[in-house]
Write a protein that holds these residues in place. Structure first.
Motif, short mmCIF file in Angstrom:
data_model
loop_
_atom_site.label_atom_id
_atom_site.label_comp_id
_atom_site.label_asym_id
_atom_site.label_seq_id
_atom_site.Cartn_x
_atom_site.Cartn_y
_atom_site.Cartn_z
N THR A 1 40.76 44.22 27.07
CA THR A 1 41.92 45.30 27.09
C THR A 1 42.10 45.56 28.59
O THR A 1 41.41 45.53 29.41
CB THR A 1 41.41 46.51 26.35
OG1 THR A 1 40.50 47.30 27.07
CG2 THR A 1 40.84 46.40 24.97
N THR A 2 43.44 45.84 28.82
CA THR A 2 43.82 46.40 30.10
C THR A 2 44.58 47.68 29.92
O THR A 2 45.13 47.74 28.89
CB THR A 2 44.74 45.38 30.78
OG1 THR A 2 45.66 44.99 30.02
CG2 THR A 2 43.92 44.38 30.91
N GLY A 3 44.16 48.67 30.82
CA GLY A 3 44.98 49.95 30.51
C GLY A 3 44.39 51.07 29.73
O GLY A 3 43.31 50.66 28.85
N GLY A 4 44.67 52.30 30.01
CA GLY A 4 44.23 53.26 28.97
C GLY A 4 42.83 53.63 29.45
O GLY A 4 42.31 54.46 28.33
N LEU A 5 42.28 53.50 30.58
CA LEU A 5 41.10 54.14 30.91
C LEU A 5 40.94 55.31 31.88
O LEU A 5 39.97 55.81 32.43
CB LEU A 5 40.23 52.94 31.49
CG LEU A 5 39.92 51.73 30.79
CD1 LEU A 5 39.17 50.61 31.56
CD2 LEU A 5 39.49 51.79 29.36
N GLY A 6 42.17 55.73 32.18
CA GLY A 6 42.32 56.83 33.35
C GLY A 6 41.77 58.21 32.76
O GLY A 6 41.48 58.33 31.52
N MET B 1 36.68 45.87 28.89
CA MET B 1 38.02 47.00 28.92
C MET B 1 37.94 47.19 30.65
O MET B 1 37.20 47.56 31.05
CB MET B 1 37.53 48.50 28.32
CG MET B 1 37.51 48.55 26.83
SD MET B 1 37.12 50.08 25.92
CE MET B 1 35.29 49.48 25.79
N LEU B 2 39.18 46.95 30.94
CA LEU B 2 39.64 46.83 32.35
C LEU B 2 40.74 47.99 32.74
O LEU B 2 41.61 48.11 31.67
CB LEU B 2 39.91 45.71 32.79
CG LEU B 2 38.83 44.25 32.51
CD1 LEU B 2 39.36 42.80 32.98
CD2 LEU B 2 37.43 44.64 33.24
N PRO B 3 40.72 48.33 33.84
CA PRO B 3 41.72 49.12 34.03
C PRO B 3 42.99 48.75 34.24
O PRO B 3 43.16 47.28 34.41
CB PRO B 3 41.33 49.88 35.42
CG PRO B 3 40.28 49.00 35.99
CD PRO B 3 39.67 48.16 34.96
N GLY B 4 44.29 49.36 34.32
CA GLY B 4 45.39 48.76 34.07
C GLY B 4 46.09 48.31 35.41
O GLY B 4 46.99 47.41 35.44
N PRO B 5 45.93 49.05 36.43
CA PRO B 5 46.59 49.09 37.82
C PRO B 5 46.57 47.63 38.17
O PRO B 5 45.05 47.34 38.35
CB PRO B 5 46.26 50.07 38.59
CG PRO B 5 45.75 51.30 37.71
CD PRO B 5 45.36 50.42 36.54
N PRO B 6 47.51 46.89 38.45
CA PRO B 6 47.23 45.38 38.75
C PRO B 6 46.26 45.05 39.66
O PRO B 6 45.51 44.22 39.53
CB PRO B 6 48.48 44.88 39.16
CG PRO B 6 49.52 45.76 38.49
CD PRO B 6 48.78 47.17 38.45
N ARG B 7 46.01 45.64 40.89
CA ARG B 7 45.21 45.44 41.84
C ARG B 7 43.69 45.71 41.42
O ARG B 7 42.68 44.95 41.64
CB ARG B 7 45.42 46.26 43.34
CG ARG B 7 44.62 45.97 44.28
CD ARG B 7 44.67 46.73 45.51
NE ARG B 7 43.47 46.37 46.62
CZ ARG B 7 42.43 47.18 46.65
NH1 ARG B 7 42.13 48.04 45.81
NH2 ARG B 7 41.62 46.67 47.62
N GLU B 8 43.73 46.65 40.76
CA GLU B 8 42.02 47.30 40.12
C GLU B 8 41.82 46.09 39.33
O GLU B 8 40.78 45.70 38.90
CB GLU B 8 42.35 48.64 39.58
CG GLU B 8 42.28 49.72 40.58
CD GLU B 8 42.17 50.96 40.04
OE1 GLU B 8 41.18 51.28 38.89
OE2 GLU B 8 42.96 51.86 40.20
N CYS B 9 42.76 45.82 38.15
CA CYS B 9 42.68 45.01 37.14
C CYS B 9 42.09 43.51 37.78
O CYS B 9 41.20 42.97 37.19
CB CYS B 9 43.80 44.83 36.27
SG CYS B 9 43.50 43.62 34.82
N GLU B 10 42.61 43.08 38.61
CA GLU B 10 42.43 41.69 39.29
C GLU B 10 40.72 41.64 39.90
O GLU B 10 40.21 41.02 39.80
CB GLU B 10 43.34 41.26 40.34
CG GLU B 10 43.26 40.12 40.86
CD GLU B 10 44.18 39.25 41.91
OE1 GLU B 10 43.93 38.11 42.36
OE2 GLU B 10 45.31 40.06 41.99
N MET B 11 40.68 42.83 40.90
CA MET B 11 39.35 42.92 41.35
C MET B 11 38.46 42.88 40.31
O MET B 11 37.28 42.51 40.41
CB MET B 11 39.28 43.95 42.41
CG MET B 11 40.24 43.77 43.53
SD MET B 11 40.31 42.00 44.28
CE MET B 11 38.94 42.74 45.39
#
Length: 208
Positions: free
Chosen positions: A67-72, A150-160
């Motif tokens: 999953t990406t997003g929705g962790l904030g 489960m990964l964060p959604g912001p692209p830079r954070e998600c990629e790293m």
């Protein structure tokens, strides 16, 4: 063992077309390099019931869910809640993650608001994936033979997070790679090329 993955992107902004789902492209490319087939991409809005339904569907057809997003920290960041409910897990407070949040805000010279500690709630028994590029930690868990990341959604954070946290985890599950080649043609249309290659395309299994 051959694994299949499904990507579930959580965010109403994706459904509205406000942003493009670049996370999915990046993760799919990375998974192919690990030999993990991606058969489905799902996008669902910030609604806990629909996220839970998406997870229930995905777990029937893939054994790796990312999953990406929705962790904030805001009230519409509901991915962990929905995933935990789907797998019958409770959320527990993870103090090391809370301390990392405090330290990050202190380093920025900004006060930390209480809602930020929502990000430190983790499904019971899960592994925390430390986020050195943002405040929301990632999560890895296994339940009923399904691996969930489960990964964060912001692209830079998600990629790293994918490259430095998810990939090491997934390498332990993979037994090969998927190699693809692009053959560029000119002077011939798609239908004419397919007519020449149809028998070959229908007869091949590995490679396809």
């Amino acid at each position: 063992m051959s694994h299949t993955a499904e990507l579930i992107a959580v965010g109403t902004e994706l459904l509205l077309g406000n942003i493009a789902n670049t996370d999915a492209q990046m993760i799919s490319e990375g998974l192919s390099q690990l030999g993990i087939n991606v058969y489905y991409h799902t996008v669902v809005g910030d609604n806990p019931e629909r996220v839970r339904q998406a997870v229930d569907i995905a777990r029937q057809r893939a054994d790796i869910l990312i999953t990406t997003g929705g962790l904030g920290p805001t009230c519409d960041d509901l991915t962990k809640v929905a995933v935990a409910q789907a797998f019958g897990r409770t959320l527990v407070y993870h103090e090391p993650s809370a301390q990392r949040i405090r330290d990050r805000f202190a380093a920025m010279g900004r006060p930390v608001t209480e809602n930020n500690f929502q990000q430190a709630m983790i499904p019971e028994g899960a592994t925390v994936l430390d986020n050195d590029w943002g405040t929301a930690p990632g999560v890895a868990m296994e339940a009923d033979g399904i691996h969930v990341l489960m990964l964060p959604g912001p692209p830079r954070e998600c990629e790293m997070m994918f490259r430095h946290r998810a990939v090491p985890y997934l390498k332990g599950l993979s037994e090969g790679v998927i190699v693809s080649r692009t053959v560029k043609t000119f002077g011939i249309g798609e239908s004419a090329a397919e007519a020449l290659l149809r028998d070959l395309m229908n007869s091949l299994h590995n490679p396809t």
